[in-house]
Design a protein around this motif. Structure first.
Motif, PDB file in Angstrom:
ATOM      1  N   SER A   1      13.671   2.676   2.771  1.00  0.00           N
ATOM      2  CA  SER A   1      13.112   3.488   1.546  1.00  0.00           C
ATOM      3  C   SER A   1      11.438   2.822   1.168  1.00  0.00           C
ATOM      4  CB  SER A   1      14.044   2.923   0.239  1.00  0.00           C
ATOM      5  OG  SER A   1      15.356   3.290   0.302  1.00  0.00           O
ATOM      6  N   LEU A   2      11.260   1.915   1.540  1.00  0.00           N
ATOM      7  CA  LEU A   2       9.926   1.222   1.424  1.00  0.00           C
ATOM      8  C   LEU A   2       9.120   2.155   2.317  1.00  0.00           C
ATOM      9  CD1 LEU A   2      10.583  -2.486   1.061  1.00  0.00           C
ATOM     10  CD2 LEU A   2      10.149  -0.901  -0.913  1.00  0.00           C
ATOM     11  N   VAL A   3       9.223   2.246   3.598  1.00  0.00           N
ATOM     12  CA  VAL A   3       8.657   2.885   4.635  1.00  0.00           C
ATOM     13  C   VAL A   3       8.355   4.331   4.182  1.00  0.00           C
ATOM     14  CG1 VAL A   3       8.669   1.122   6.381  1.00  0.00           C
ATOM     15  CG2 VAL A   3       9.932   2.929   6.255  1.00  0.00           C
ATOM     16  N   ALA A   4       9.436   4.964   3.896  1.00  0.00           N
ATOM     17  CA  ALA A   4       9.210   6.392   3.630  1.00  0.00           C
ATOM     18  C   ALA A   4       8.403   6.444   2.331  1.00  0.00           C
ATOM     19  CB  ALA A   4      10.764   6.969   3.278  1.00  0.00           C
ATOM     20  N   ALA A   5       8.481   5.626   1.336  1.00  0.00           N
ATOM     21  CA  ALA A   5       7.621   5.902   0.203  1.00  0.00           C
ATOM     22  C   ALA A   5       6.251   5.785   0.542  1.00  0.00           C
ATOM     23  CB  ALA A   5       7.986   4.996  -0.890  1.00  0.00           C
ATOM     24  N   GLU A   6       5.994   4.833   1.605  1.00  0.00           N
ATOM     25  CA  GLU A   6       4.629   4.422   1.816  1.00  0.00           C
ATOM     26  C   GLU A   6       3.990   5.710   2.679  1.00  0.00           C
ATOM     27  OE1 GLU A   6       0.820   3.104   2.079  1.00  0.00           O
ATOM     28  OE2 GLU A   6       2.709   2.172   1.045  1.00  0.00           O
ATOM     29  N   TYR A   7       4.946   6.400   3.526  1.00  0.00           N
ATOM     30  CA  TYR A   7       4.473   7.765   4.317  1.00  0.00           C
ATOM     31  C   TYR A   7       4.219   8.521   3.362  1.00  0.00           C
ATOM     32  CZ  TYR A   7       5.606  11.674   7.221  1.00  0.00           C
ATOM     33  OH  TYR A   7       5.526  12.923   7.923  1.00  0.00           O
ATOM     34  N   VAL A   8       4.939   8.895   2.269  1.00  0.00           N
ATOM     35  CA  VAL A   8       4.926  10.009   1.358  1.00  0.00           C
ATOM     36  C   VAL A   8       3.438   9.819   0.682  1.00  0.00           C
ATOM     37  CG1 VAL A   8       5.424  11.090  -0.964  1.00  0.00           C
ATOM     38  CG2 VAL A   8       7.330  10.547   0.989  1.00  0.00           C
ATOM     39  N   ALA A   9       3.149   8.492   0.402  1.00  0.00           N
ATOM     40  CA  ALA A   9       1.817   8.186  -0.372  1.00  0.00           C
ATOM     41  C   ALA A   9       0.744   8.388   0.269  1.00  0.00           C
ATOM     42  CB  ALA A   9       1.925   6.650  -0.833  1.00  0.00           C
TER      43      ALA A   9
ATOM     44  N   LEU B   1       0.543  10.669   2.766  1.00  0.00           N
ATOM     45  CA  LEU B   1       0.506  12.024   2.605  1.00  0.00           C
ATOM     46  C   LEU B   1      -0.050  12.590   1.893  1.00  0.00           C
ATOM     47  CD1 LEU B   1       3.935  13.720   3.976  1.00  0.00           C
ATOM     48  CD2 LEU B   1       1.628  13.551   5.343  1.00  0.00           C
ATOM     49  N   ASP B   2       0.283  12.033   0.549  1.00  0.00           N
ATOM     50  CA  ASP B   2      -0.540  12.395  -0.668  1.00  0.00           C
ATOM     51  C   ASP B   2      -2.029  12.124  -0.865  1.00  0.00           C
ATOM     52  OD1 ASP B   2       1.786  13.377  -1.876  1.00  0.00           O
ATOM     53  OD2 ASP B   2       2.229  11.615  -2.945  1.00  0.00           O
ATOM     54  N   ARG B   3      -2.312  10.969  -0.188  1.00  0.00           N
ATOM     55  CA  ARG B   3      -3.584  10.721  -0.001  1.00  0.00           C
ATOM     56  C   ARG B   3      -4.461  11.412   0.628  1.00  0.00           C
ATOM     57  NH1 ARG B   3      -1.370   5.268  -0.461  1.00  0.00           N
ATOM     58  NH2 ARG B   3      -1.104   5.118   1.867  1.00  0.00           N
ATOM     59  N   ARG B   4      -3.903  11.774   1.815  1.00  0.00           N
ATOM     60  CA  ARG B   4      -4.586  12.768   2.812  1.00  0.00           C
ATOM     61  C   ARG B   4      -4.937  14.049   2.275  1.00  0.00           C
ATOM     62  NH1 ARG B   4      -5.775  10.642   7.797  1.00  0.00           N
ATOM     63  NH2 ARG B   4      -5.416   8.412   8.045  1.00  0.00           N
ATOM     64  N   GLN B   5      -3.625  14.561   1.523  1.00  0.00           N
ATOM     65  CA  GLN B   5      -3.903  15.888   1.060  1.00  0.00           C
ATOM     66  C   GLN B   5      -4.799  15.926  -0.095  1.00  0.00           C
ATOM     67  OE1 GLN B   5       0.228  16.661   0.281  1.00  0.00           O
ATOM     68  NE2 GLN B   5       0.867  17.077   2.275  1.00  0.00           N
ATOM     69  N   ASN B   6      -4.856  15.147  -0.760  1.00  0.00           N
ATOM     70  CA  ASN B   6      -5.933  15.120  -2.095  1.00  0.00           C
ATOM     71  C   ASN B   6      -7.128  14.777  -1.419  1.00  0.00           C
ATOM     72  OD1 ASN B   6      -3.669  15.204  -3.904  1.00  0.00           O
ATOM     73  ND2 ASN B   6      -3.601  12.705  -4.193  1.00  0.00           N
ATOM     74  N   GLN B   7      -7.345  14.047  -0.407  1.00  0.00           N
ATOM     75  CA  GLN B   7      -8.541  14.102   0.434  1.00  0.00           C
ATOM     76  C   GLN B   7      -9.262  15.213   0.780  1.00  0.00           C
ATOM     77  OE1 GLN B   7      -8.973  10.942   3.482  1.00  0.00           O
ATOM     78  NE2 GLN B   7     -10.864  11.351   3.990  1.00  0.00           N
ATOM     79  N   VAL B   8      -8.024  15.935   1.428  1.00  0.00           N
ATOM     80  CA  VAL B   8      -8.258  17.317   1.935  1.00  0.00           C
ATOM     81  C   VAL B   8      -9.022  18.360   1.139  1.00  0.00           C
ATOM     82  CG1 VAL B   8      -7.645  19.188   3.329  1.00  0.00           C
ATOM     83  CG2 VAL B   8      -7.136  16.987   4.290  1.00  0.00           C
ATOM     84  N   ARG B   9      -8.142  18.249  -0.074  1.00  0.00           N
ATOM     85  CA  ARG B   9      -8.206  19.052  -1.084  1.00  0.00           C
ATOM     86  C   ARG B   9      -9.787  18.930  -1.872  1.00  0.00           C
ATOM     87  NH1 ARG B   9      -2.552  19.136  -2.276  1.00  0.00           N
ATOM     88  NH2 ARG B   9      -2.848  16.994  -3.466  1.00  0.00           N
TER      89      ARG B   9
END
Length: 413
Positions: free
Chosen positions: A148-156, A158-166
């Protein structure tokens, strides 16, 4: 059970954990080989292999230390290397399922090693089985928590990278629209959009949040002749789009509505004219925005598909709306009223001017008799106070503005 409960097998489990801890480096190497054999996706990535080894080592050390010292499972925190491994998996585009396979397979490897070690340490099969069950339950809860902890970090990540790309995409679009100089090669790479061809800007908007406007805009881009369209959200109810066209651009949007059955009945579309290069990216977009402005002034609620070329004159005249109203009033006189009779007479007069004076052509366009057209034209001339042959260009322009903008430029009845 959150920690190993006191019992006959507990002490044996702690002894096994201590023995494995003493050899955790070799155990981590073996686990890495076990994982690489079953997850070939990471075999060629040296950095990811290193992070995987670090995650194996830190997780093995953590779970074995907890067993060895009777630490409650609630104290589990993801090791730094495990979190970094999750971030690396996200940055390389591996799915979350692939990442979690490391933990499922790692758990399998861990239980195998526990079973082998217990067989060597406990002579009584029943005691060995009880100890294995206790350790396996503890190991499962550890993996469940860590997953659960590493999956949450994975999603976070992805969000950071997608926000950076946007943010990067938005910055380049802003610079292009501001007319700033940009590195075209970098801009094309970041946007995934070619800026060397002819650019057609368009805007799609709706009143319903339930419409997939971005998907709809990509359909519009394909209709305009682009395999891929750059689409940027403009709030929740509108998107901006650009199509880069290499061949002949469509000169007419007739038939577009039939290309997208269903949603097309709920979406307004404003399309600029084709213009070349990065400058065209800006120019065509501004034309699409000006087209949207004209549609807004018209007060039309029903969805429309409008090209800038069809409203360019109206846009130019209506930039100053008060001046546009004064112009219409000066050219049309009493004909500039928002009433049914005046509307019919203006439509007849406009149809005749569009037909270059042909009453028959105007009648066909309006779907009425030629004599009816003539009667309406004569009444229109009376209201105007002068014949249609006086200042024809100005009259034609005023009628076009009224036809598009309606009540926005007319006097109340």
């Amino acid at each position: 059970m959150e920690a190993l409960e006191p019992g006959q097998g507990v002490e044996a489990g702690r002894v096994v954990a201590a023995r494995l801890l003493a050899n955790v480096s070799n155990l981590a190497d073996d686990m890495l080989g076990y994982l690489l054999e079953r997850i070939p996706e990471i075999g060629g990535d040296a950095e990811l292999r290193g992070l995987t080894l670090g995650s194996c080592s830190s997780n093995l050390e953590a779970v074995l230390s907890m067993v060895r010292h009777g630490i409650d499972i609630a104290a589990v925190e993801a090791p730094v290397t495990a979190l970094e491994h999750a971030r690396a998996m996200a940055s390389r585009g591996h799915s979350v399922d692939v990442m979690l396979r490391f933990y499922r397979l790692g758990h399998e490897f861990f239980i195998e090693k526990l079973s082998e070690s217990l067989a060597d340490s406990i002579d009584d099969p029943a005691a060995a089985l009880r100890t294995l069950i206790d350790l396996e339950r503890f190991g499962f809860r550890y993996i469940d928590r860590i997953s659960s902890l590493v999956a949450a970090e994975y999603v976070a990540e992805l969000d950071r990278r997608q926000n950076q790309v946007r943010a990067e995409r938005a910055d380049i679009v802003r610079a292009l629209l501001a007319g700033e100089r940009v590195d075209l090669a970098r801009a094309e790479r970041v946007l995934g959009h070619r800026l060397t061809g002819r650019q057609i800007g368009f805007v799609c908007w709706a009143a319903d949040r339930g419409i997939d406007l971005e998907g709809f805009a990509r359909h519009v881009g394909r209709f305009l002749g682009a395999d891929y369209s750059l689409v940027v959200a403009d709030g929740p109810l509108a998107v901006w789009g650009w199509a880069s066209v290499t061949g002949e651009a469509r000169t007419s949007l007739a038939g577009m509505a039939t290309e997208f059955p269903g949603e097309s009945g709920n979406v307004h579309i404003a399309v600029g004219s084709p213009h070349p290069g990065a400058a065209g990216f800006r120019t065509s977009h501004l034309e699409a925005l000006r087209t949207r402005r004209v549609i807004g002034l018209s007060g039309r609620v029903a969805p429309t598909i409008t090209q800038f070329s069809d409203v360019a004159l109206v846009d130019a005249i209506s930039r100053d709306l008060d001046a546009a109203r004064a112009f219409v009033a000066a050219q049309l006189g009493a004909l500039a009223r928002d009433d049914a009779k005046e509307r019919a007479e203006r439509a007849a007069l406009l149809a005749v001017l569009d037909a270059q004076g042909s009453l028959a052509t105007a009648a066909r366009a309006l779907g009425i008799h030629r004599n009816t057209v003539l009667q309406r034209v004569r009444r229109a001339e009376e209201r105007r106070g002068r014949p249609m042959t006086v200042k024809v260009a100005e009259l034609h322009a005023a009628l076009l503005v009224c036809d598009v903008l309606g009540a926005s430029v007319l006097r109340e009845s």
